[in-house]
Scaffold this motif. Structure first.
Motif, PDB file in Angstrom:
ATOM      1  N   ARG A  57       0.838  -1.206   0.000  1.00 28.05           N
ATOM      2  CA  ARG A  57       0.000   0.000   0.000  1.00 28.05           C
ATOM      3  C   ARG A  57       0.871   1.253   0.000  1.00 28.05           C
ATOM      4  O   ARG A  57       0.598   2.213  -0.730  1.00 28.05           O
ATOM      5  CB  ARG A  57      -0.920   0.002   1.229  1.00 28.05           C
ATOM      6  CG  ARG A  57      -2.029  -1.036   1.199  1.00 28.05           C
ATOM      7  CD  ARG A  57      -2.941  -0.880   2.423  1.00 28.05           C
ATOM      8  NE  ARG A  57      -3.927  -1.954   2.507  1.00 28.05           N
ATOM      9  CZ  ARG A  57      -4.895  -2.012   3.416  1.00 28.05           C
ATOM     10  NH1 ARG A  57      -5.023  -1.040   4.315  1.00 28.05           N
ATOM     11  NH2 ARG A  57      -5.751  -3.025   3.437  1.00 28.05           N
ATOM     12  N   ASP A  58       1.921   1.232   0.824  1.00 32.72           N
ATOM     13  CA  ASP A  58       2.795   2.404   0.935  1.00 32.72           C
ATOM     14  C   ASP A  58       3.538   2.666  -0.375  1.00 32.72           C
ATOM     15  O   ASP A  58       3.580   3.796  -0.860  1.00 32.72           O
ATOM     16  CB  ASP A  58       3.788   2.180   2.078  1.00 32.72           C
ATOM     17  CG  ASP A  58       4.771   3.339   2.211  1.00 32.72           C
ATOM     18  OD1 ASP A  58       4.337   4.442   2.589  1.00 32.72           O
ATOM     19  OD2 ASP A  58       5.973   3.138   1.923  1.00 32.72           O
ATOM     20  N   GLN A  59       4.134   1.614  -0.946  1.00 30.78           N
ATOM     21  CA  GLN A  59       4.901   1.788  -2.190  1.00 30.78           C
ATOM     22  C   GLN A  59       4.009   2.227  -3.336  1.00 30.78           C
ATOM     23  O   GLN A  59       4.383   3.069  -4.155  1.00 30.78           O
ATOM     24  CB  GLN A  59       5.622   0.483  -2.553  1.00 30.78           C
ATOM     25  CG  GLN A  59       6.878   0.226  -1.742  1.00 30.78           C
ATOM     26  CD  GLN A  59       7.716  -0.902  -2.342  1.00 30.78           C
ATOM     27  OE1 GLN A  59       7.691  -1.137  -3.553  1.00 30.78           O
ATOM     28  NE2 GLN A  59       8.439  -1.598  -1.491  1.00 30.78           N
ATOM     29  N   ARG A  62       3.255   5.896  -2.873  1.00 33.60           N
ATOM     30  CA  ARG A  62       4.412   6.777  -3.064  1.00 33.60           C
ATOM     31  C   ARG A  62       4.890   6.821  -4.512  1.00 33.60           C
ATOM     32  O   ARG A  62       5.365   7.845  -4.987  1.00 33.60           O
ATOM     33  CB  ARG A  62       5.569   6.342  -2.164  1.00 33.60           C
ATOM     34  CG  ARG A  62       5.365   6.712  -0.691  1.00 33.60           C
ATOM     35  CD  ARG A  62       6.629   6.498   0.134  1.00 33.60           C
ATOM     36  NE  ARG A  62       7.020   5.101   0.210  1.00 33.60           N
ATOM     37  CZ  ARG A  62       8.040   4.569  -0.432  1.00 33.60           C
ATOM     38  NH1 ARG A  62       8.788   5.312  -1.242  1.00 33.60           N
ATOM     39  NH2 ARG A  62       8.336   3.288  -0.295  1.00 33.60           N
TER      40      ARG A  62
END
Length: 421
Positions: A57-59, A62
């Motif tokens: 989710r973070d990658q 970003r």
């Protein structure tokens, strides 16, 4: 193979960041040496799922890459140790990874557990090794060098068939005398449960002990090391020592109640902003069901730990309860611990029980008693900010949960210094 194969044991207090340290080793190695793969392995299925999902989710957020595309990279980097084992058992090739980090390495399987599983479930009739011995044999295929980092938690064995630290020592001693071992000096402590042979082995020139390999300061919060000591005294039945430790927890709210709804209100009132809260209980807490706490209704750890307040499956909703198997290695800001009669106090100390069929039965096996004690150790050490413990009142009309099963536990917790809500 020359003396370029290394096995490193890192220990740490609960919340010290062992998992984070392992992830950092693997990521930094992969980024600076793209041709020499590193991977993070864990037998903790919920931890693997939650880490993968959180990173994906973070990658995706970003980089703008699709989550599906990102997930492929994440899955190669964070692997379930049992899947890694199965892949390697079916092939004699040299693994692409030169560096592997085994999280919670004390939970690797014994020879009996691993052999039974591989023969029955994977059809490998001649498999006759413990998980540590097999995993070391896989890395030993490298003709040049390799490094294995084992992250070790003390007092956290909660499953039958877990090998403990001694099995790693036994494998090195028996099959890999050319490997060099570097270990935390703390492994001599009783929490790490070294047997006599392992204690003799760590005196050899092949082994170097170092204080630098122990993570002694908690990252979970500056209070968590004191909390760990308090929990140990509590679970050992040492009320006076627990009171002394509790007195040091001045900035860590810790209360008890007989009312589950009061516990829920307390959690909601304490959390600020994005601070997360949830309910936990032992997997053996079967008679919390009349209180609305269903430990047999399994959760999806990814949803429970990562989804937002509006999702009824998330921890925020305070409906679904997580067990020690769901939360080991993970944490929340605020936790409500639901205490059942499986681990109950009486004048003689803690009593161990298992609910089977229609009644509670005594647990007499020493290992089963240890697993139950450690289940409560796990659920009592998940909170960064503070905790409320709910002990039911029981029911005089229900022979499976009379008040006597709970009153002595509540009284003992009060003797340990915990104030009533």
């Amino acid at each position: 193979m020359g003396p370029t194969s290394h096995l490193c044991f890192v220990t740490g207090v609960p919340g010290a960041g062992k998992t984070l340290a392992g992830l950092n080793i693997a990521t930094q190695r992969s980024e600076s040496h793209a041709d020499e793969h590193a991977t993070f392995l864990s037998g903790n299925g919920p931890l693997v799922d939650v880490l993968r999902e959180a990173l994906a989710r973070d990658q995706s957020a970003r980089t703008g890459r699709s989550k599906k595309h990102v997930e492929r990279d994440v899955r190669a980097f964070i692997q379930n140790i049992h899947h890694f084992r199965d892949d390697c058992a079916g092939s004699a090739t040299i693994p692409s990874e030169h560096v592997v980090v085994f999280d919670e390495a004390q939970r690797a399987w014994t020879r009996a557990q691993a052999s039974k599983f591989m023969q029955a479930k994977r059809g490998i009739a001649d498999f006759d090794m413990s998980e540590p011995e097999f995993l070391l044999s896989v890395m030993d295929r490298h003709p040049d060098w390799c490094t294995v980092v084992c992250l070790i938690g003390g007092g956290q064995e909660i499953n039958t068939g877990e090998a403990g630290l001694s099995e790693w020592m036994s494998a090195i001693r028996a099959r890999f005398p050319h490997w060099w071992v570097y270990a935390s000096a703390q492994i001599v402590q009783t929490d790490y449960d070294l047997n006599r042979e392992a204690r003799a082995f760590i005196q050899q020139d092949q082994v170097t002990l170092s204080d630098d390999l122990h993570l002694g300061v908690s990252m979970r919060s500056f209070r968590a090391e004191t909390l760990s000591g308090f929990v140990s005294h509590l679970l050992n039945g040492e009320a006076e020592a627990a009171r002394a430790a509790f007195a040091q927890l001045t900035a860590y709210p810790l209360v008890i109640t007989r009312d589950l709804n009061a516990a829920r209100r307390w959690l909601r009132s304490k959390a600020r902003g994005t601070e997360r809260y949830g309910l936990v209980a032992s997997s053996g807490a079967h008679r919390l069901k009349p209180e609305g706490v269903h430990v047999k209704a399994s959760i999806e750890p990814v949803n429970w730990f990562l989804n937002d307040r509006e999702d009824v499956r998330s921890s925020w909703y305070l409906e679904d309860v997580a067990t020690e198997f769901d939360v080991q290695g993970l944490e929340l800001d605020w936790v409500g611990v639901c205490w059942d009669a499986d681990y109950r106090y009486s004048e003689g100390g803690w009593q161990h029980h298992k609910f089977a069929g229609t009644k509670w039965r005594n647990v007499n096996d020493a290992f089963a008693q240890l697993y139950l004690k450690n289940a409560y150790r796990v659920i009592l050490t998940r909170a960064r900010q503070g905790m409320v413990i709910f002990v039911p009142k029981g029911d005089v009309d229900d022979p499976t949960r009379p008040p006597g099963f709970y009153d002595a536990t509540y009284a003992f917790l009060k003797d340990c210094g915990l104030p009533a809500l």
